[in-house]
Every structure is written in C-alpha cells, then in structure tokens.
Design a protein around this motif. Structure first.
Motif, PDB file in Angstrom:
ATOM      1  N   GLN A 226      83.343  52.875  21.829  1.00  0.00           N
ATOM      2  CA  GLN A 226      83.645  51.448  21.684  1.00  0.00           C
ATOM      3  C   GLN A 226      82.814  50.831  20.552  1.00  0.00           C
ATOM      4  O   GLN A 226      83.330  50.064  19.745  1.00  0.00           O
ATOM      5  CB  GLN A 226      83.358  50.723  23.007  1.00  0.00           C
ATOM      6  CG  GLN A 226      84.383  49.634  23.296  1.00  0.00           C
ATOM      7  CD  GLN A 226      84.036  48.811  24.539  1.00  0.00           C
ATOM      8  OE1 GLN A 226      83.086  49.127  25.251  1.00  0.00           O
ATOM      9  NE2 GLN A 226      84.821  47.775  24.792  1.00  0.00           N
ATOM     10  N   LEU A 228      81.754  52.436  18.010  1.00  0.00           N
ATOM     11  CA  LEU A 228      82.306  52.967  16.766  1.00  0.00           C
ATOM     12  C   LEU A 228      83.481  52.105  16.296  1.00  0.00           C
ATOM     13  O   LEU A 228      83.623  51.819  15.109  1.00  0.00           O
ATOM     14  CB  LEU A 228      82.749  54.422  16.971  1.00  0.00           C
ATOM     15  CG  LEU A 228      83.385  55.099  15.753  1.00  0.00           C
ATOM     16  CD1 LEU A 228      82.450  55.099  14.552  1.00  0.00           C
ATOM     17  CD2 LEU A 228      83.810  56.535  16.084  1.00  0.00           C
ATOM     18  N   MET A 229      84.339  51.698  17.245  1.00  0.00           N
ATOM     19  CA  MET A 229      85.479  50.861  16.863  1.00  0.00           C
ATOM     20  C   MET A 229      85.001  49.549  16.250  1.00  0.00           C
ATOM     21  O   MET A 229      85.547  49.070  15.272  1.00  0.00           O
ATOM     22  CB  MET A 229      86.366  50.566  18.075  1.00  0.00           C
ATOM     23  CG  MET A 229      87.104  51.768  18.613  1.00  0.00           C
ATOM     24  SD  MET A 229      87.858  52.827  17.357  1.00  0.00           S
ATOM     25  CE  MET A 229      89.550  52.294  17.422  1.00  0.00           C
ATOM     26  N   ARG A 230      83.950  48.959  16.843  1.00  0.00           N
ATOM     27  CA  ARG A 230      83.439  47.689  16.313  1.00  0.00           C
ATOM     28  C   ARG A 230      82.899  47.886  14.887  1.00  0.00           C
ATOM     29  O   ARG A 230      83.189  47.113  13.988  1.00  0.00           O
ATOM     30  CB  ARG A 230      82.316  47.137  17.193  1.00  0.00           C
ATOM     31  CG  ARG A 230      82.681  46.766  18.626  1.00  0.00           C
ATOM     32  CD  ARG A 230      83.597  45.574  18.738  1.00  0.00           C
ATOM     33  NE  ARG A 230      84.999  45.949  18.687  1.00  0.00           N
ATOM     34  CZ  ARG A 230      85.702  46.481  19.680  1.00  0.00           C
ATOM     35  NH1 ARG A 230      85.151  46.709  20.846  1.00  0.00           N
ATOM     36  NH2 ARG A 230      86.982  46.789  19.517  1.00  0.00           N
ATOM     37  N   TYR A 232      83.517  50.345  12.741  1.00  0.00           N
ATOM     38  CA  TYR A 232      84.581  50.714  11.818  1.00  0.00           C
ATOM     39  C   TYR A 232      85.396  49.474  11.441  1.00  0.00           C
ATOM     40  O   TYR A 232      85.708  49.242  10.266  1.00  0.00           O
ATOM     41  CB  TYR A 232      85.440  51.779  12.500  1.00  0.00           C
ATOM     42  CG  TYR A 232      86.688  52.173  11.760  1.00  0.00           C
ATOM     43  CD1 TYR A 232      86.658  52.507  10.407  1.00  0.00           C
ATOM     44  CD2 TYR A 232      87.907  52.254  12.427  1.00  0.00           C
ATOM     45  CE1 TYR A 232      87.810  52.888   9.748  1.00  0.00           C
ATOM     46  CE2 TYR A 232      89.061  52.634  11.777  1.00  0.00           C
ATOM     47  CZ  TYR A 232      89.007  52.953  10.432  1.00  0.00           C
ATOM     48  OH  TYR A 232      90.166  53.319   9.798  1.00  0.00           O
ATOM     49  N   TYR A 252      87.005  58.700   6.107  1.00  0.00           N
ATOM     50  CA  TYR A 252      86.771  59.873   6.941  1.00  0.00           C
ATOM     51  C   TYR A 252      85.674  59.518   7.925  1.00  0.00           C
ATOM     52  O   TYR A 252      84.580  59.124   7.518  1.00  0.00           O
ATOM     53  CB  TYR A 252      86.364  61.075   6.096  1.00  0.00           C
ATOM     54  CG  TYR A 252      87.432  61.441   5.094  1.00  0.00           C
ATOM     55  CD1 TYR A 252      88.529  62.214   5.479  1.00  0.00           C
ATOM     56  CD2 TYR A 252      87.367  60.983   3.787  1.00  0.00           C
ATOM     57  CE1 TYR A 252      89.530  62.521   4.570  1.00  0.00           C
ATOM     58  CE2 TYR A 252      88.358  61.295   2.871  1.00  0.00           C
ATOM     59  CZ  TYR A 252      89.440  62.061   3.267  1.00  0.00           C
ATOM     60  OH  TYR A 252      90.424  62.356   2.367  1.00  0.00           O
ATOM     61  N   ILE A 253      85.989  59.646   9.195  1.00  0.00           N
ATOM     62  CA  ILE A 253      85.037  59.255  10.227  1.00  0.00           C
ATOM     63  C   ILE A 253      84.476  60.506  10.890  1.00  0.00           C
ATOM     64  O   ILE A 253      85.245  61.354  11.342  1.00  0.00           O
ATOM     65  CB  ILE A 253      85.740  58.377  11.278  1.00  0.00           C
ATOM     66  CG1 ILE A 253      86.358  57.153  10.590  1.00  0.00           C
ATOM     67  CG2 ILE A 253      84.782  57.963  12.374  1.00  0.00           C
ATOM     68  CD1 ILE A 253      87.278  56.366  11.489  1.00  0.00           C
ATOM     69  N   ASN A 263      77.300  62.553  20.586  1.00  0.00           N
ATOM     70  CA  ASN A 263      78.243  62.054  21.586  1.00  0.00           C
ATOM     71  C   ASN A 263      79.600  62.614  21.203  1.00  0.00           C
ATOM     72  O   ASN A 263      80.122  62.300  20.137  1.00  0.00           O
ATOM     73  CB  ASN A 263      78.220  60.521  21.545  1.00  0.00           C
ATOM     74  CG  ASN A 263      79.461  59.889  22.169  1.00  0.00           C
ATOM     75  OD1 ASN A 263      80.261  60.569  22.817  1.00  0.00           O
ATOM     76  ND2 ASN A 263      79.622  58.597  21.968  1.00  0.00           N
ATOM     77  N   GLU A 265      82.576  62.269  22.586  1.00  0.00           N
ATOM     78  CA  GLU A 265      83.738  61.508  23.036  1.00  0.00           C
ATOM     79  C   GLU A 265      84.902  61.628  22.033  1.00  0.00           C
ATOM     80  O   GLU A 265      86.060  61.731  22.412  1.00  0.00           O
ATOM     81  CB  GLU A 265      83.286  60.039  23.130  1.00  0.00           C
ATOM     82  CG  GLU A 265      84.072  59.139  24.032  1.00  0.00           C
ATOM     83  CD  GLU A 265      83.432  57.724  24.043  1.00  0.00           C
ATOM     84  OE1 GLU A 265      84.185  56.770  24.132  1.00  0.00           O
ATOM     85  OE2 GLU A 265      82.187  57.610  23.941  1.00  0.00           O
ATOM     86  N   ARG A 268      87.654  65.387  18.937  1.00  0.00           N
ATOM     87  CA  ARG A 268      88.949  65.747  18.357  1.00  0.00           C
ATOM     88  C   ARG A 268      89.175  64.997  17.042  1.00  0.00           C
ATOM     89  O   ARG A 268      89.602  65.581  16.054  1.00  0.00           O
ATOM     90  CB  ARG A 268      90.054  65.386  19.349  1.00  0.00           C
ATOM     91  CG  ARG A 268      91.141  66.415  19.360  1.00  0.00           C
ATOM     92  CD  ARG A 268      91.813  66.473  20.692  1.00  0.00           C
ATOM     93  NE  ARG A 268      93.013  65.629  20.717  1.00  0.00           N
ATOM     94  CZ  ARG A 268      93.729  65.440  21.815  1.00  0.00           C
ATOM     95  NH1 ARG A 268      93.363  65.992  22.961  1.00  0.00           N
ATOM     96  NH2 ARG A 268      94.807  64.693  21.788  1.00  0.00           N
ATOM     97  N   LEU A 269      88.891  63.712  17.086  1.00  0.00           N
ATOM     98  CA  LEU A 269      89.038  62.905  15.869  1.00  0.00           C
ATOM     99  C   LEU A 269      88.134  63.438  14.764  1.00  0.00           C
ATOM    100  O   LEU A 269      88.579  63.691  13.640  1.00  0.00           O
ATOM    101  CB  LEU A 269      88.679  61.449  16.181  1.00  0.00           C
ATOM    102  CG  LEU A 269      88.573  60.527  14.963  1.00  0.00           C
ATOM    103  CD1 LEU A 269      89.939  60.263  14.359  1.00  0.00           C
ATOM    104  CD2 LEU A 269      87.899  59.206  15.330  1.00  0.00           C
ATOM    105  N   ALA A 272      89.323  66.648  13.199  1.00  0.00           N
ATOM    106  CA  ALA A 272      90.487  66.442  12.332  1.00  0.00           C
ATOM    107  C   ALA A 272      90.066  65.793  11.015  1.00  0.00           C
ATOM    108  O   ALA A 272      90.559  66.165   9.940  1.00  0.00           O
ATOM    109  CB  ALA A 272      91.521  65.579  13.047  1.00  0.00           C
ATOM    110  N   GLU A 273      89.157  64.855  11.110  1.00  0.00           N
ATOM    111  CA  GLU A 273      88.720  64.161   9.903  1.00  0.00           C
ATOM    112  C   GLU A 273      87.981  65.107   8.956  1.00  0.00           C
ATOM    113  O   GLU A 273      88.143  65.046   7.745  1.00  0.00           O
ATOM    114  CB  GLU A 273      87.811  62.982  10.281  1.00  0.00           C
ATOM    115  CG  GLU A 273      88.510  61.910  11.100  1.00  0.00           C
ATOM    116  CD  GLU A 273      89.311  60.940  10.246  1.00  0.00           C
ATOM    117  OE1 GLU A 273      90.553  61.136  10.176  1.00  0.00           O
ATOM    118  OE2 GLU A 273      88.725  60.022   9.669  1.00  0.00           O
TER     119      GLU A 273
END
Ligand SMILES: Nc1ncnc2c1ncn2[C@@H]1O[C@H](COP(=O)(O)OP(=O)(O)OP(=O)(O)O)[C@@H](O)[C@H]1O
Ligand SMILES: Nc1ncnc2c1ncn2[C@@H]1O[C@H](COP(=O)(O)OP(=O)(O)OP(=O)(O)O)[C@@H](O)[C@H]1O
Ligand SMILES: [Mg+2]
Ligand SMILES: [Mg+2]
Lengths: 413, 413
Positions: A226, A228-230, A232, A252-253, A263, A265, A268-269, A272-273
């Motif tokens: 969460q 990270l979303m903020r 980003y 690229y994250i 962490n 969580e 997968r992302l 891929a990045e």
C-alpha cells in the motif's frame, strides 16, 4: 546481466548489428565524406565523423538523487565489482564514471580519457579540468559491457550543496551525456522518495531526449504494497508536472540488486519488471544501430543539399568583375536562391538548413574558391539514400527493419 | 457499508455530531440571525440559513466517465438495490440522482425535490426545468444513508456526445454539487482507462475543492499486477497535469462491488484500500460537523463586521440636510471609513468583505433607514466567537477538537 543475457541475445544478433555498423562506416567514408569535404561541410554543420563515432557502444546514463542505488544497480548489471566502485549510505560516488569493457581491470583518469581518439568522450574537454578531474573511466571484463557502456554519476544533492559543492556545471555536463547516450535511467528510492528542485532542474534539462528516458523506482521491496502505491502515485503525479510529454514514461518498479526481497508481497510484479528492464537493455545495441542509420540518412541528405547550395552559389558568381558585390547580393537573397535549387533538384523544403546561420557562415567564405557541381558525386549520394542504406537495413530481422523504415519514413515527410 | 459500518461508528459518535449540529443551529438562530436581520445581511452577502442548511447530511458526489462503476459502487455502499437504479455496460445512468435515507423506497422527481424546504437542493432551480427533469431523489432505508447522502451522476461522455447530448450545462451543475458536497469521488476504470477532454474539463472545474477530492481506481482486479501499475502510473501522470496542487490526491485502488476478485494477485492491497475508503466515509459526518462550525464562525465574523460597517455609515449621516450628498461621499470613501472601523473596534483587515461589491450594493440602500449600533447585540456576537463555539467544540473527542481548532486558527490569521 551477463549470464541472464547470454541465452537471449544470440550471437547472430550481435553479428548483424556490427555488420550494419561496419557497413555504415564504409558508406560514410567512401561516399558521404568525400562530398562533405569537397564543400567544407564541417565548416557549416558538424565535424567530420570518426570511426569512434560509429564504433562507440550504446551508452546508458544513470541519474538520480544520492543513495538511490545507482552504483549498486550497475554492480548488479555487470555482476561484479568494478574498479573505483563505491557503494554506501552517504553521498558516495563523487565523480562521473564511464564503465566500459576492457580485458583487464583499469581506471583511467578523466583528463587522459577525454583525449583518446577511439573513445566518445573528446567533447568533454570543453568542461575543463575542473570537470575532468571529476571524471574517470573504469574498465572491467564483464560480458554485458561488450554490449553497452554505463555512465555512473554522482547523486544529485539538494539545495546549496548541489550548487556550491560542485566545481563544474552539473546540468550542462548531464546534458552533454544525455545527448550522447541511448538510454537514460532516472533512479528513485521508493523507501525515501525525494525529488529536489535540483533534480527537477536536471530532469527538465533532458527535454528533447524524452524517448530515451526510463524511470526506475528502486528499493520497492522496503515498504508495504500500500505504501508503494502511494509513493509510486506521488512520483508519477510530480513527474507528470515536470516532464511535459503527454506520453507516460515507462517506470520499472523493483529492487535492483542481488539481495533477497525484504517484503515479497509484490514478488511477481518485481520479477516481471526486472525481466522487462533487462530485455530493454538487451535491445539497446540493435536500437542504437537503427539510430545510427537514422542519423547517417539525415546527415547524407544535409550533405547533398549543402553541396547543391554551395555549387549553385559558385555558379552564380561572375567570371571577372563585381565578385564581392555579387557575393553579398547572393547572401542577401539566399532564400530565393534556395527556392531555385528546390525547384531545379526537387528537394523538399524541410531538407534545407537554417538559412540565417548559413548566411553568417557564408559571409566568411570566398565563393570563388568553391568547387563546381560534380554530378557524379551527387548521384553517388542519391545511391546511398536509394539503395545502399535500404540494403543495410535488410540485414536486420523483420521487426527491426520495419521500425527503421518507420523512422526513415518520418524523416522523409 | 451498513453492517461493516456499525461496529466502528459508535452511536456515541453520532450523538456527539448531532448535538454539535443542534447547538450550532440554536446559536445561529438566537445570536447570529438577529444581528444579520437587523443589518440586512442577506441583501449584501448570502441568504439567511434555514434548519435544512444545518441538518443536511454530508453529501458524497460520484463523478466519472460512463461505465466506470459509479452506480455499482453506490449499490455496494448501500448494500441493496435502490429505486431508479440502473447498472449496465452502456451509458446507463441518464440523470443526477440524490440517494437519501427514507423509511420507505420512493422516487421523487427533480422538480418536486428542488422545492422542498427541508432538502438542500433548492439552489438547483436556477438550472431550470431542462435540468430538473434530469434530476431525481431516491429514498431507501439503508443504514449508511442515515450518515450521508450520495449523489449519482450520469457518466461523462466523450466529445460531441457530451456537449450536444445534454440539455443543461453539465459542468455548471457539477460545480454546484461540488460546492455543496463534503466528498467528491472521481471514479476511473483500470480496465479501460480513459480521461476524455470533457472529463478533464469537469475535473478542472472542481478547482477550489481539491481537499474534498478522492480518486477511485476501480475494476483493478480485471488486469494483471503489472498492467495495473502502468494504468495507475498513467492516471497519476495525467491527473498531475490537470490538477494543479502539488499535494498528491489520495487514490483508492480496488474493485468496489460485491463480486469476488477476478485476479487476486493484489488482494492484500485491495482489502487495505477498501478498509481505508470505508473509514474515510465513516469520518464524514464528524468532519462535516467541523466544517459547519468553521462556516458558522466565518459567517458570524462577517455578520459582525457587516453590522459595524452599516451602523458606522448610519452614524456618519447628517441629521437633516445633504443626506444624499453625504451618502455618496461615504460610499466613495468606503475604504477610509473601514480603516476607521478597523482601528476603533480592533478588527483584522482580512475580516472585511469585498469593498467594491459593498459599494455597489450600498448605493441602492438609504443609509438613513439603517438602525444604530446596538452594543449588546455585538457583545453577544463576541460571546458566540469567544465562548459558545469553543464550548461546542469541546464536545468532540480530542483529535477532532484539535483539527477544528487548527481550522479556526487558520481563519484567525
Ligand atoms: N535495491 C536496494 N534495496 C535496498 N537498499 C539498496 C538497494 N540498492 C542500494 N541500496 C543501498 O542504498 C545505499 C546507497 O547505494 P549506492 O551507493 O549504490 O547509491 P548511489 O545512488 O550510487 O549513491 P551516490 O549517489 O551517493 O553515489 C547503500 O547503502 C546500498 O546498500
Ligand atoms: N468493480 C467492478 N469490476 C468489474 N466490473 C464492474 C465493477 N463495477 C461495475 N462493473 C460493471 O461495469 C459496468 C458499468 O457499471 P455501472 O452502470 O455501475 O457504471 P456507471 O459508472 O454507473 O455507468 P454510467 O455512467 O453509464 O451510469 C456494468 O456492466 C457493471 O457490471
Ligand atoms: Mg553511487
Ligand atoms: Mg451509473
């Protein structure tokens, strides 16, 4: 990247790329350069090209505030320590460093590096010793460096420290590298996001190279999903205001180093990045060859128009009397003379150089001394554009060839 | 939200909030309104307040392009179908709909709703029947609607369809609701992100209400985690350009309906985001009470200054001759008269209204008919500000009280 890289960049690809570059070099020397020299192209436009301009490996420029992990990122790509490498929590990298392929580990001081004719750093001499003493080369035999050269930079500081602490103009040096590079990676620390006014200034100065810029949101595993979303979101919100293009920059994250995720969580992302980033880097040599074709085409067209202008002016000069008056008249009416050339040779108006600059430069030349139009040499240039370059492009696999043709199409408009 | 809501909003909280609102209403009627009426406040500033202005539940305005899931989102909050609800893939909601608490299910047409004195929609009559026929109320006994009223809106269309297809000015109507609402939710569809120029125009028109705006990136489970990052990045990149505040808007990312997740890669994130959104909604009634206090304080200060200005002007008038000349002179010199009032009564300059507007409005009044200064009524107003309002604020739990005091502090500057 070395090992990871090997499976996917078949030797074939590298062979094609270098065959294309060799072909370009030969074309330039045999057909473009003679025309350029005949009509003193370098006096008007840009210096004659050297082998090193063709041979230079694609370059990747790393930029970011201090401690965002730039040097660690490079360490991760080359999969080994390199000479002169410093990693640490304080501002550590204190100079620009070109990390290049070499059979042996070696550090070359900036002053020495900037005078080597086979390296692409000659232009840096204009920043003087104050900068060159903060520049160095590092050679190491890492496989990925056979494909590309990486430029590490000192982290951007905030406020006074950045302005006063540097003995050279950081923004101007960055601009120079941005011009020469094929890819610019802007690193941000997700754990401690900060975009100082100084870094914003650096980013703004990259304008015109937007297509080369990629963003890296590093250390993304140090916070929760969460958070990270903020972070980003905040990054994109702010950068959208700084970078004026409507197209979103690719970000690229992940966490770009050899340590396990803190962490996982978003494992997968992140995986891929990482894959995407590595394959973008892998495509660089090929893209860089396409760019070189592109630039040679632009240059060849300009060389042809230049030759037509100069020889036309020569042709209009009287045989004996009133030379200087006529020369002044021709310069004053350059626009109209160019319209004549345009009609006579069917040249698109967009191919003509900036006429005001031309006028200034023409005024210090004696038109009488220009050579007459050599039809064969112009025909040879037309052949370069019509046959030789397309033949080179056909060496590429289909998708790259298409991309290259698109680029040429845009130029032709 | 109903059940989810119940555990966390203790009845206590609701009791406090309504006690505060009742207190405000009483203060206004007993101490502020008499002063306002005495000096014709409504002729100069804004209409006298009615009970419904205090009682109105906090309102949430839903905005977004069509099919982003606005109506579904409301269905999810109220946990039941409501009368007049339409959900579907095509542009479905064709009108503004105020979804309110009612013991029975009922639909009220816009023309009828806009004349009800106990509802906060009277101002909408200015948009005429063309709009009112595209407006309706829906009542249903959902627990969450005891706390707040929700405004559903027709999805913003793109291009001509939006401009020509509406018989009223969509942007102006939206602005009206934005002014009245406590929270504005902008919905985006992660699966099909689109920010049309028309929607941008709507967002731009919300300027000044930035603190009420929250973003919802809906249907986030319909794509992969990596796609979601791209879409989210693109959203923030574009909105950062449209909304000028440097502060990043809060975005809630998830899938806001009662269906299971399509792709649960980000389940943890989505759950956390849902919780946050619900607790933000839960805090609305309390925040709305704080806002009402805030507005009453502003209004009381203005009413006091207004009374001082008017009674001062009255005082300067001659007893018998040259009244109209004197009146004209006073109006022309209003700035200087106000400086006198400022000094005499120790009023901060920021408390004075726009004097140019005042001059215009004053010119149609006869100063002779204004009442003299009633010291007791001014003292009573000072008491409202110094004692009564702080006493009301003390009813709130500590954190809200602190927040309220901050707001008042800002006002006092
Ligand atoms: N992916 C990562 N996750 C967590 N920590 C990291 C990561 N990459 C680097 N670090 C840590 O961050 C700190 C700074 O790293 P590094 O020196 O590579 O940054 P830099 O950007 O090169 O800094 P400078 O601008 O000062 O040269 C170091 O302590 C390093 O171990
Ligand atoms: N969270 C969600 N995930 C996936 N699909 C959804 C979600 N919410 C709504 N939908 C679907 O999206 C479509 C549009 O939903 P809905 O009618 O609620 O949107 P709307 O924004 O109210 O549209 P309009 O502006 O036309 O009134 C419907 O088919 C609905 O089932
Ligand atoms: Mg470093
Ligand atoms: Mg709808």
């Amino acid at each position: 990247m070395g090992k990871k890289n090997k499976e996917k960049t078949p030797g074939d690809d590298r062979k094609v790329t270098s065959a294309v570059v060799e072909g370009l070099k030969k074309l330039y020397k045999s057909k473009v350069l003679p025309l350029e020299q005949l009509y003193k192209f370098a006096d008007f436009h840009s210096p004659y090209m050297l082998d090193s301009d063709f041979d230079a490996r694609p370059m990747v420029l790393m930029l970011g505030q201090y401690s965002t992990g730039k040097t660690t990122f490079i360490r991760y790509l080359v999969e080994r320590d390199f000479p002169g490498m410093h990693i640490g929590p304080e501002p550590t990298t204190d100079r620009f460093c070109a990390i290049q392929y070499g059979n042996e580990e070696r550090v070359t001081p900036g002053n020495a590096l900037a005078v080597q004719a086979d390296k692409p750093f000659r232009g840096l001499t204009k920043f003087g010793t104050a900068f060159l003493s903060k520049f160095q080369g590092a050679e190491t035999p890492a496989p990925i460096l056979e494909e590309l050269t990486i430029i590490d930079t000192p982290g951007v500081l905030s406020g006074e420290k950045q302005r006063l602490g540097r003995s050279y103009d950081f923004v101007q040096v960055t601009e120079w590298f941005a011009e020469k590079c094929d890819l610019i990676l802007l690193l941000f620390d997700a754990h401690k996001l900060d975009i100082s006014d100084e870094f914003k200034r650096v980013i703004t100065s990259l304008k015109g190279h937007d297509d080369k810029i990629r963003l890296v949101l590093n250390k993304a595993d140090m916070i929760t999903g969460q958070q990270l979303m903020r972070v980003y979101g905040a990054l994109m919100w702010s950068l959208g205001k700084v970078i004026q293009t409507p197209e979103v920059m690719r970000v690229y994250i992940g966490s770009f180093w050899d340590q396990p995720l803190h962490n996982d969580e978003n494992k997968r992302l992140f995986d891929a990045e990482q894959r995407d980033l590595l394959s973008d880097l892998r495509a660089l040599p090929r893209n860089s060859a396409v760019r070189k074709i592109n630039e040679l085409v632009k240059r060849a067209r300009l060389a042809k128009v230049h030759a037509l202008i100069i020889s036309h002016l020569k042709n209009e000069m009287p045989a004996m009397f009133g030379k200087s008056a006529k020369q002044a008249e021709l310069i004053a009416n350059l626009e109209e003379e160019c319209v004549k050339i345009q009609r006579q040779h069917g040249i698109p108006p967009g191919d003509f150089p900036d006429l005001n600059r031309m006028k200034e430069l023409l005024s210090v030349h004696d038109f009488g001394k220009f050579p007459k139009l050599d039809k064969r040499i112009i025909e040879s240039m037309d052949e370069v554009l019509a046959n030789d370059i397309p033949a080179l492009m056909r060496k590429f696999p289909q998708d790259t060839a298409t991309k290259a043709e698109q680029l040429l199409g845009e130029l032709g408009e």
